[in-house]
Design an enzyme around this catalytic site. Structure first.
Site, short mmCIF file in Angstrom:
data_model
loop_
_atom_site.label_atom_id
_atom_site.label_comp_id
_atom_site.label_asym_id
_atom_site.label_seq_id
_atom_site.Cartn_x
_atom_site.Cartn_y
_atom_site.Cartn_z
N HIS A 135 0.85 -1.20 0.00
CA HIS A 135 0.00 0.00 0.00
C HIS A 135 0.88 1.24 0.00
CE1 HIS A 135 -3.82 2.23 0.77
NE2 HIS A 135 -2.95 3.13 1.22
N CYS A 136 0.98 1.86 -1.15
CA CYS A 136 1.73 3.11 -1.27
C CYS A 136 1.14 3.89 -2.44
CB CYS A 136 3.22 2.85 -1.45
SG CYS A 136 3.58 1.68 -2.77
N HIS A 137 1.55 5.14 -2.55
CA HIS A 137 0.99 6.02 -3.58
C HIS A 137 2.12 6.78 -4.27
CE1 HIS A 137 -2.76 5.62 -1.22
NE2 HIS A 137 -2.08 6.03 -0.16
N THR A 139 -6.62 9.82 -3.85
CA THR A 139 -7.80 10.60 -4.25
C THR A 139 -7.43 11.94 -4.88
OG1 THR A 139 -7.97 11.49 -2.01
CG2 THR A 139 -9.31 9.56 -2.53
N ASP A 171 2.28 2.96 3.18
CA ASP A 171 1.40 4.12 2.95
C ASP A 171 2.20 5.36 2.52
OD1 ASP A 171 -1.11 5.47 2.81
OD2 ASP A 171 -0.72 6.38 4.75
N ARG A 199 -13.92 12.80 4.17
CA ARG A 199 -13.02 13.95 4.05
C ARG A 199 -12.17 13.84 2.77
NH1 ARG A 199 -7.99 12.00 5.51
NH2 ARG A 199 -8.21 10.14 6.77
N TYR A 204 -11.72 1.60 1.31
CA TYR A 204 -11.23 2.45 2.42
C TYR A 204 -12.47 3.00 3.12
CZ TYR A 204 -8.17 5.74 4.92
OH TYR A 204 -7.46 6.43 5.88
C1 0GY Z 1 -4.09 6.53 2.59
C2 0GY Z 1 -4.93 7.35 3.46
C3 0GY Z 1 -5.43 8.59 3.17
C4 0GY Z 1 -5.52 9.17 1.87
C5 0GY Z 1 -5.81 8.52 0.75
O1 0GY Z 1 -6.26 8.39 -1.50
C6 0GY Z 1 -6.07 9.15 -0.56
O2 0GY Z 1 -6.09 10.37 -0.66
O3 0GY Z 1 -5.91 7.21 0.74
C7 0GY Z 1 -5.98 9.37 4.28
O4 0GY Z 1 -6.00 10.61 4.20
O5 0GY Z 1 -6.39 8.77 5.31
O6 0GY Z 1 -4.29 5.33 2.51
O7 0GY Z 1 -3.21 7.07 1.98
#
Ligand code: 0GY
Length: 297
Positions: free
Chosen positions: A34-36, A80, A253, A133, A160
């Protein structure tokens, strides 16, 4: 190429550029599941409908962190702030040398050809985000239409949500009839006892549905006691790992969006793993076997 520039939110906290070297040596073949990535915004613009504007966190920075922490592969989850434009994520997959898989965000009008291209690049799931949010809620039919399109590809749904969402939407989630992976244990309130009704509902959901996986990630988001031990989160994550050893996943994350007080040190997060997966056998399942089963088989 876009020439648009973005200014991160005034209260944005950047990811830690010099994490500590973990003492825990992850097993060979470990996956950060799980990473972005964020942008970079000038190459991959952030979505107009986003609820936050982050700093950049690029593909190459993600690969550098992977190597530094000792991981072999990544699962990149659409953030997001990029809405349903998955370009930045697909770019990671394209340049990963088969060392990354992806979970995208799509809309119900996505075409079969678009999905096929994503599959080819390494996408294996879609993410439905219920955290208000971060996104505006959509009706059930919206998500069901997407599931109907991804089912033939054998993909899963990453959810999520917060505890109240599981109470309200549990029956709907069950009815999707595709594998599900829950982000961050559904965000339990760790100030409550372990046997609180919300956490029991999550456990029951997993017991009753053997196609549900759980990410025991993000102690930094859940903890009140804080780093380095995240001691108040440990019993929750450990309970899930021990009851469902074949259906748990873990990820850093990185780059840790929306942290408001401090940003975790990714090396310390890796050092947290043995406190929730306490034997080499459990660590092997959590970090190697399970993510490879869900994403590379
Ligand atoms: C995460 C958690 C968050 C954000 C997002 O996609 C996202 O913007 O998932 C959060 O703000 O809790 O998993 O990165």
């Amino acid at each position: 190429m876009s020439t648009q520039t973005f200014v991160k939110d005034a209260d944005w906290l950047d990811w830690e550029a010099s994490p500590s070297k973990p003492q825990f040596v992850v097993p060979v073949g470990a996956v950060d599941a799980h990473c972005h990535v964020f942008g970079p915004g000038n190459l991959f613009p952030f979505a107009p409908e986003r609820k936050y504007t982050p700093c950049d966190a690029s593909r190459d920075q993600l690969f550098a962190l992977r190597d530094f922490l000792g991981f072999e592969k990544n699962v990149v989850v659409q953030a997001t702030c990029h809405g349903s434009d998955n370009s930045a994520l697909l770019d990671v997959l394209e340049y990963s040398n088969d060392k990354a898989r992806g979970v995208v965000t799509v809309t119900p009008d996505v075409t079969e050809a678009e999905l096929a291209r994503m599959h080819e690049l390494g996408v294996r799931g879609v993410r439905f985000n219920y955290v208000k949010r971060l996104v505006d809620p959509k009706p059930d039919e919206y998500y069901r239409a997407i599931v109907d399109k991804i089912r033939p590809l054998g993909w899963h749904v990453v959810l999520y949500f917060e505890p109240s969402d599981l109470r309200e939407k549990g029956d709907f989630f069950r009815s999707l009839n595709v594998p599900i992976a829950i982000d961050h244990m559904g965000r339990p309130d760790v100030s409550k006892p372990l046997d609180n009704p919300d956490f029991e509902l999550l456990q029951t959901f997993m017991r009753d549905n053997d196609n549900v996986w759980c990410k025991v990630s993000c102690p930094d988001r859940l903890s009140l006691s804080g780093a380095p031990l995240y001691a108040d989160v440990v019993p929750f994550a450990k309970a899930i790992v021990e009851e469902f050893p074949d259906r748990v996943l873990w990820g850093t994350d990185w780059p840790h969006p929306n942290m408001k007080k401090d940003v975790p040190d990714d090396g310390i997060l890796v050092d947290y793993v043995p406190s929730i997966a306490t034997t080499p056998a459990l660590q092997q399942k959590l970090l190697v076997t399970n993510p490879n089963t869900l994403y590379w088989s």
